[in-house]
Write a protein that holds these residues in place. Structure first.
Motif, PDB file in Angstrom:
ATOM      1  N   SER A  55      45.399  41.094  58.468  1.00 15.12           N
ATOM      2  CA  SER A  55      45.734  39.677  58.543  1.00 15.12           C
ATOM      3  C   SER A  55      46.366  39.228  57.229  1.00 15.12           C
ATOM      4  CB  SER A  55      44.470  38.852  58.798  1.00 15.12           C
ATOM      5  OG  SER A  55      43.824  39.257  59.984  1.00 15.12           O
ATOM      6  N   HIS A  56      47.429  38.422  57.342  1.00 20.15           N
ATOM      7  CA  HIS A  56      48.206  37.944  56.188  1.00 20.15           C
ATOM      8  C   HIS A  56      48.464  39.071  55.184  1.00 20.15           C
ATOM      9  CE1 HIS A  56      44.264  37.463  54.151  1.00 20.15           C
ATOM     10  NE2 HIS A  56      43.880  36.824  55.239  1.00 20.15           N
ATOM     11  N   LEU A  62      46.066  44.781  49.208  1.00 16.27           N
ATOM     12  CA  LEU A  62      44.923  45.402  48.546  1.00 16.27           C
ATOM     13  C   LEU A  62      45.246  46.840  48.167  1.00 16.27           C
ATOM     14  CD1 LEU A  62      41.987  45.565  47.607  1.00 16.27           C
ATOM     15  CD2 LEU A  62      41.312  45.987  49.986  1.00 16.27           C
ATOM     16  N   GLY A  63      45.831  47.600  49.094  1.00 16.04           N
ATOM     17  CA  GLY A  63      46.161  48.987  48.808  1.00 16.04           C
ATOM     18  C   GLY A  63      47.120  49.129  47.640  1.00 16.04           C
ATOM     19  N   PHE A 270      39.455  36.384  53.219  1.00 16.28           N
ATOM     20  CA  PHE A 270      39.892  36.126  51.854  1.00 16.28           C
ATOM     21  C   PHE A 270      41.381  35.734  51.840  1.00 16.28           C
ATOM     22  CE2 PHE A 270      36.918  39.774  52.048  1.00 16.28           C
ATOM     23  CZ  PHE A 270      35.782  39.149  51.565  1.00 16.28           C
ATOM     24  N   SER A 271      41.690  34.660  52.569  1.00 14.56           N
ATOM     25  CA  SER A 271      43.073  34.390  52.936  1.00 14.56           C
ATOM     26  C   SER A 271      43.910  33.706  51.863  1.00 14.56           C
ATOM     27  CB  SER A 271      43.108  33.537  54.211  1.00 14.56           C
ATOM     28  OG  SER A 271      42.443  32.291  54.007  1.00 14.56           O
ATOM     29  N   THR A 272      43.330  33.257  50.755  1.00  9.65           N
ATOM     30  CA  THR A 272      44.158  32.671  49.694  1.00  9.65           C
ATOM     31  C   THR A 272      44.472  33.728  48.635  1.00  9.65           C
ATOM     32  OG1 THR A 272      42.369  31.974  48.197  1.00  9.65           O
ATOM     33  CG2 THR A 272      42.926  30.492  50.032  1.00  9.65           C
ATOM     34  N   ALA A 273      45.506  33.449  47.851  1.00  8.89           N
ATOM     35  CA  ALA A 273      45.882  34.389  46.792  1.00  8.89           C
ATOM     36  C   ALA A 273      44.751  34.576  45.789  1.00  8.89           C
ATOM     37  CB  ALA A 273      47.143  33.896  46.092  1.00  8.89           C
ATOM     38  N   ALA A 274      44.030  33.494  45.484  1.00 10.84           N
ATOM     39  CA  ALA A 274      42.940  33.594  44.504  1.00 10.84           C
ATOM     40  C   ALA A 274      41.801  34.444  45.038  1.00 10.84           C
ATOM     41  CB  ALA A 274      42.437  32.194  44.143  1.00 10.84           C
TER      42      ALA A 274
END
Length: 294
Positions: A55-56, A62-63, A270-274
């Motif tokens: 998602s998003h 992450l990878g 954990f959908s926000t950049a922060a």
């Protein structure tokens, strides 16, 4: 005067890694550091129905963040998902897929000595089931984000405890109810959830997948990073299970080697950049601290 701008060199490179699993092909996307890589890699298991991007684009990002920090990361489509062959399956049926991915990764990259399994939601559950059933010595650590422990009763209990009871404490709810702006359907839903939340666990739960997860977490000898979102029913259900899930779950949050990180405002993915950056930093730091398997 023209100024020549030198483009930044990428900190990672991506390549496709294929693995055979019982005659069917799995597809993974391997992100590796351009410079020297760690001999510990992260196998990112993707929960279903979902594929390796996430998602998003959370798993892609992450990878690549891990690879940029010196940690190789393989994002896996297990059978029936994404570009992998085979029939669709759920998280309780992917032990062979995880083992096949590690086999192929080590075969193509012999410098890889150990693996950390990373999973969100039912992929975290799959990781715990794998270490419980396989006892694979190559798995040196676990990163578990908002693990899935759902049953119909656990969902109802979490909703009653963490949502409906909060609503009942709000004066605005009662004003709406008395003014007729809260329909009878919402009231019936609340009463139904209350009844369901008090239902006893079914007899089939004797060896329910959640108990196997608990066994995996208790017996696993390596370190564990547990990431829990504050704004997520799955995380609340997991915490409730650890507290009220019976002897199999007692004391698990205090087991040696478990590091718990709470993100109070974060949602399930954990959908926000922060939030995403926070998870990336936690994961990279954790993996760098994973000791060699004895």
């Amino acid at each position: 005067m023209n100024t020549l701008i030198t483009p930044l060199k990428p900190a990672h490179r991506d390549s496709v890694l294929r693995a055979d699993c019982d005659g069917q092909t799995l597809v993974g996307l391997l992100s590796e550091p351009v410079l020297a890589a760690s001999d510990t890699g992260v196998l990112l298991i993707v929960g279903g129905p979902q594929y390796r991007v996430g998602s998003h684009r959370q798993f892609t990002l992450l990878g690549r963040a891990l690879a940029g920090a010196g940690v190789p990361c393989l994002r896996l489509d297990y059978r029936g998902m994404g570009d992998a062959q085979g029939d669709q399956r759920d998280f309780e049926q992917v032990d062979a897929d995880i083992a096949a991915a590690i086999d192929a990764w080590q075969r193509e990259h012999p410098s890889l000595k150990r693996v950390v399994l990373w999973g969100l939601c039912d992929a975290a559950s799959a990781a715990l089931l794998y270490v419980h059933r396989r006892r694979d010595p190559r798995v040196a650590g676990l990163c578990l984000a908002n693990p899935w422990v759902r049953t119909a009763t656990s969902l109802a209990r979490a909703q009653v405890k963490h949502y409906y009871l909060d609503r009942l404490r709000q004066p605005a709810f009662w004003r709406k109810l008395l003014s007729g702006r809260v329909g009878l359907g919402a009231v019936r839903e609340l009463l139904g959830k209350l009844a369901q939340s008090r239902a006893p666990a079914p007899a089939a739960d004797t060896r329910h997948y959640t108990e196997q997860m608990a066994d995996g977490l208790r017996a696993f000898g390596g370190p564990v990073l547990l990431i829990l979102s504050g704004d997520d029913v799955c995380a609340r259900e997991f915490q409730d299970r650890c507290r009220d899930g019976g002897p199999a779950w007692q004391g698990l949050l205090n087991r040696p080697g478990l590091r718990r990180e709470d993100l109070p405002d974060a949602d399930h993915t954990f959908s926000t950049a922060a939030w995403r950056a926070h998870v990336e930093r936690l994961t990279a730091e954790f993996v760098r601290g994973v000791p060699a398997v004895a």
